[in-house]
Design a protein around this motif. Sequence first.
Motif, PDB file in Angstrom:
ATOM      1  N   ALA A  26       0.832  -1.213   0.000  1.00  0.00           N
ATOM      2  CA  ALA A  26       0.000   0.000   0.000  1.00  0.00           C
ATOM      3  C   ALA A  26       0.863   1.259   0.000  1.00  0.00           C
ATOM      4  CB  ALA A  26      -0.936  -0.010   1.210  1.00  0.00           C
ATOM      5  N   VAL A  27       1.955   1.235   0.756  1.00  0.00           N
ATOM      6  CA  VAL A  27       2.835   2.407   0.817  1.00  0.00           C
ATOM      7  C   VAL A  27       3.521   2.601  -0.534  1.00  0.00           C
ATOM      8  CG1 VAL A  27       4.826   3.451   1.964  1.00  0.00           C
ATOM      9  CG2 VAL A  27       3.169   2.133   3.304  1.00  0.00           C
ATOM     10  N   HIS A  29       2.429   1.671  -3.408  1.00  0.00           N
ATOM     11  CA  HIS A  29       1.397   2.138  -4.340  1.00  0.00           C
ATOM     12  C   HIS A  29       1.189   3.652  -4.187  1.00  0.00           C
ATOM     13  CE1 HIS A  29      -2.236   1.879  -6.824  1.00  0.00           C
ATOM     14  NE2 HIS A  29      -2.837   2.651  -5.928  1.00  0.00           N
ATOM     15  N   ALA A  30       1.103   4.114  -2.931  1.00  0.00           N
ATOM     16  CA  ALA A  30       0.870   5.548  -2.685  1.00  0.00           C
ATOM     17  C   ALA A  30       2.047   6.393  -3.167  1.00  0.00           C
ATOM     18  CB  ALA A  30       0.630   5.789  -1.194  1.00  0.00           C
ATOM     19  N   LEU A  31       3.253   5.826  -3.126  1.00  0.00           N
ATOM     20  CA  LEU A  31       4.440   6.571  -3.552  1.00  0.00           C
ATOM     21  C   LEU A  31       4.588   6.588  -5.073  1.00  0.00           C
ATOM     22  CD1 LEU A  31       7.051   5.140  -1.009  1.00  0.00           C
ATOM     23  CD2 LEU A  31       6.312   7.533  -1.114  1.00  0.00           C
ATOM     24  N   ALA A  36      -2.842   7.809  -6.895  1.00  0.00           N
ATOM     25  CA  ALA A  36      -2.696   7.745  -5.433  1.00  0.00           C
ATOM     26  C   ALA A  36      -1.780   8.872  -4.948  1.00  0.00           C
ATOM     27  CB  ALA A  36      -2.129   6.388  -5.018  1.00  0.00           C
ATOM     28  N   HIS A  39      -3.091  12.361  -4.271  1.00  0.00           N
ATOM     29  CA  HIS A  39      -3.870  12.598  -3.061  1.00  0.00           C
ATOM     30  C   HIS A  39      -3.073  13.224  -1.927  1.00  0.00           C
ATOM     31  CE1 HIS A  39      -6.977   9.821  -4.742  1.00  0.00           C
ATOM     32  NE2 HIS A  39      -7.750  10.696  -4.116  1.00  0.00           N
ATOM     33  N   TRP A  40      -1.747  13.051  -1.938  1.00  0.00           N
ATOM     34  CA  TRP A  40      -0.993  13.541  -0.782  1.00  0.00           C
ATOM     35  C   TRP A  40       0.246  14.345  -1.164  1.00  0.00           C
ATOM     36  CZ3 TRP A  40       4.072  12.052  -0.336  1.00  0.00           C
ATOM     37  CH2 TRP A  40       4.463  10.971  -1.139  1.00  0.00           C
ATOM     38  N   PHE A  41       0.754  14.174  -2.391  1.00  0.00           N
ATOM     39  CA  PHE A  41       2.056  14.758  -2.692  1.00  0.00           C
ATOM     40  C   PHE A  41       2.013  16.269  -2.876  1.00  0.00           C
ATOM     41  CE2 PHE A  41       5.659  15.947  -5.352  1.00  0.00           C
ATOM     42  CZ  PHE A  41       6.686  15.340  -4.673  1.00  0.00           C
ATOM     43  N   LEU A 120       9.245   3.393   6.858  1.00  0.00           N
ATOM     44  CA  LEU A 120       9.752   4.179   5.736  1.00  0.00           C
ATOM     45  C   LEU A 120      10.916   5.027   6.232  1.00  0.00           C
ATOM     46  CD1 LEU A 120       7.668   6.176   3.140  1.00  0.00           C
ATOM     47  CD2 LEU A 120       9.543   7.287   4.355  1.00  0.00           C
ATOM     48  N   TYR A 122      13.409   7.983   5.026  1.00  0.00           N
ATOM     49  CA  TYR A 122      13.557   9.033   4.022  1.00  0.00           C
ATOM     50  C   TYR A 122      14.857   9.767   4.315  1.00  0.00           C
ATOM     51  CZ  TYR A 122      12.175  13.311   1.445  1.00  0.00           C
ATOM     52  OH  TYR A 122      12.107  14.386   0.598  1.00  0.00           O
TER      53      TYR A 122
ATOM     54  N   ARG B  96       5.125  16.340   4.141  1.00  0.00           N
ATOM     55  CA  ARG B  96       4.707  15.489   3.032  1.00  0.00           C
ATOM     56  C   ARG B  96       4.479  14.058   3.527  1.00  0.00           C
ATOM     57  NH1 ARG B  96       7.669  17.663  -1.956  1.00  0.00           N
ATOM     58  NH2 ARG B  96       5.787  18.841  -2.366  1.00  0.00           N
ATOM     59  N   ARG B  99       1.328  13.783   5.358  1.00  0.00           N
ATOM     60  CA  ARG B  99       0.174  13.693   4.457  1.00  0.00           C
ATOM     61  C   ARG B  99       0.053  12.288   3.868  1.00  0.00           C
ATOM     62  NH1 ARG B  99       1.901  18.770   2.710  1.00  0.00           N
ATOM     63  NH2 ARG B  99       2.673  17.972   0.737  1.00  0.00           N
ATOM     64  N   TYR B 103      -3.143   9.900   4.151  1.00  0.00           N
ATOM     65  CA  TYR B 103      -3.727   9.262   2.969  1.00  0.00           C
ATOM     66  C   TYR B 103      -3.822   7.749   3.163  1.00  0.00           C
ATOM     67  CZ  TYR B 103      -4.102   7.222  -1.649  1.00  0.00           C
ATOM     68  OH  TYR B 103      -4.491   6.462  -2.705  1.00  0.00           O
ATOM     69  N   LEU B 104      -2.732   7.134   3.657  1.00  0.00           N
ATOM     70  CA  LEU B 104      -2.740   5.687   3.884  1.00  0.00           C
ATOM     71  C   LEU B 104      -3.824   5.323   4.889  1.00  0.00           C
ATOM     72  CD1 LEU B 104       1.106   5.069   4.032  1.00  0.00           C
ATOM     73  CD2 LEU B 104      -0.444   4.201   2.277  1.00  0.00           C
TER      74      LEU B 104
END
Lengths: 158, 114
Positions: A26-27, A29-31, A36, A39-41, A120, A122, B96, B99, B103-104
């Motif tokens: 899921a993570v 996919h969102a990235l 997807a 929706h957040w980026f 995650l 970063y 970010r 967010r 979203y997740l």
Amino acid sequence: MSNTIERSQTHATFVIERAYDAPVDAVWHALSDNDARDHWFGGGPEFEIDERSHDFRVDGHGIESGRWRNGPKSRFVSTYTDIVDRERMVFTYDMWVDDRHMSTSLTTIALEAVGDGTLLTYTEQGVHLDGLDTVEGREEGTRGLLDALGTYVTGGNR
Amino acid sequence: MPKYQGSLDQLFRALGDRSRRAMVERLAQGPASVSELARPFDFSLPTVVQHLGVLEAAGIVASNKVGRVRTYQLATDALTPASEWIGRQRLPAEQRLDRLGSYLQSTNDKETKP
């Protein structure tokens, strides 16, 4: 705009770790998925977009360009340099604020399954030019406030 | 803006003391009298009253007196300006990733709803 820009370059590295209560699939996919990611980026309702694209492959570019409401123009251009499915992505990106080059950064995002969730990591290394972060930063700060508010009113888990 | 900054100074100064934070934590559970608030500490009552005075001046707590007993309670939304200020002090990348988390969470909620 003044022609006498005071030049400076500030180098910084930082690492952010986030544990998400969602599986690695899921993570990832969102990235990586365009819909997807939208929706957040992006910058949300405070950011008026005039150009946006995302090509998730090595050598592919991500572009996010527009203007903050009552604020400066902002342009983000990234290039993927390394993708290992559901494990790692590496990209470089440049930021411009009001057409002035603000930063060049190298970002690594690594995912690791922890139980049913995802860790995650970063990591960002960058050079920040001519003290321009302060111009963009004000808007980003406002966004953080609105995000916190939005998450709060929708009963999110922040 | 200067007024807002001034109240932030007062808020953070009031919260910059472990004993006062403990009193705030206690009052977050519900109202309490001065003697109830004094119980966990080795302080004299006047010292506790002094701490509560700092919290009250900063607008974090409010008090009222019924008969001979003064009761303190947490003022609603008093800490909001401080938490908003802290919330703003985040790197763009952190915002970010927050967010992304929201979203997740929202997609997760949709999937698990009947």
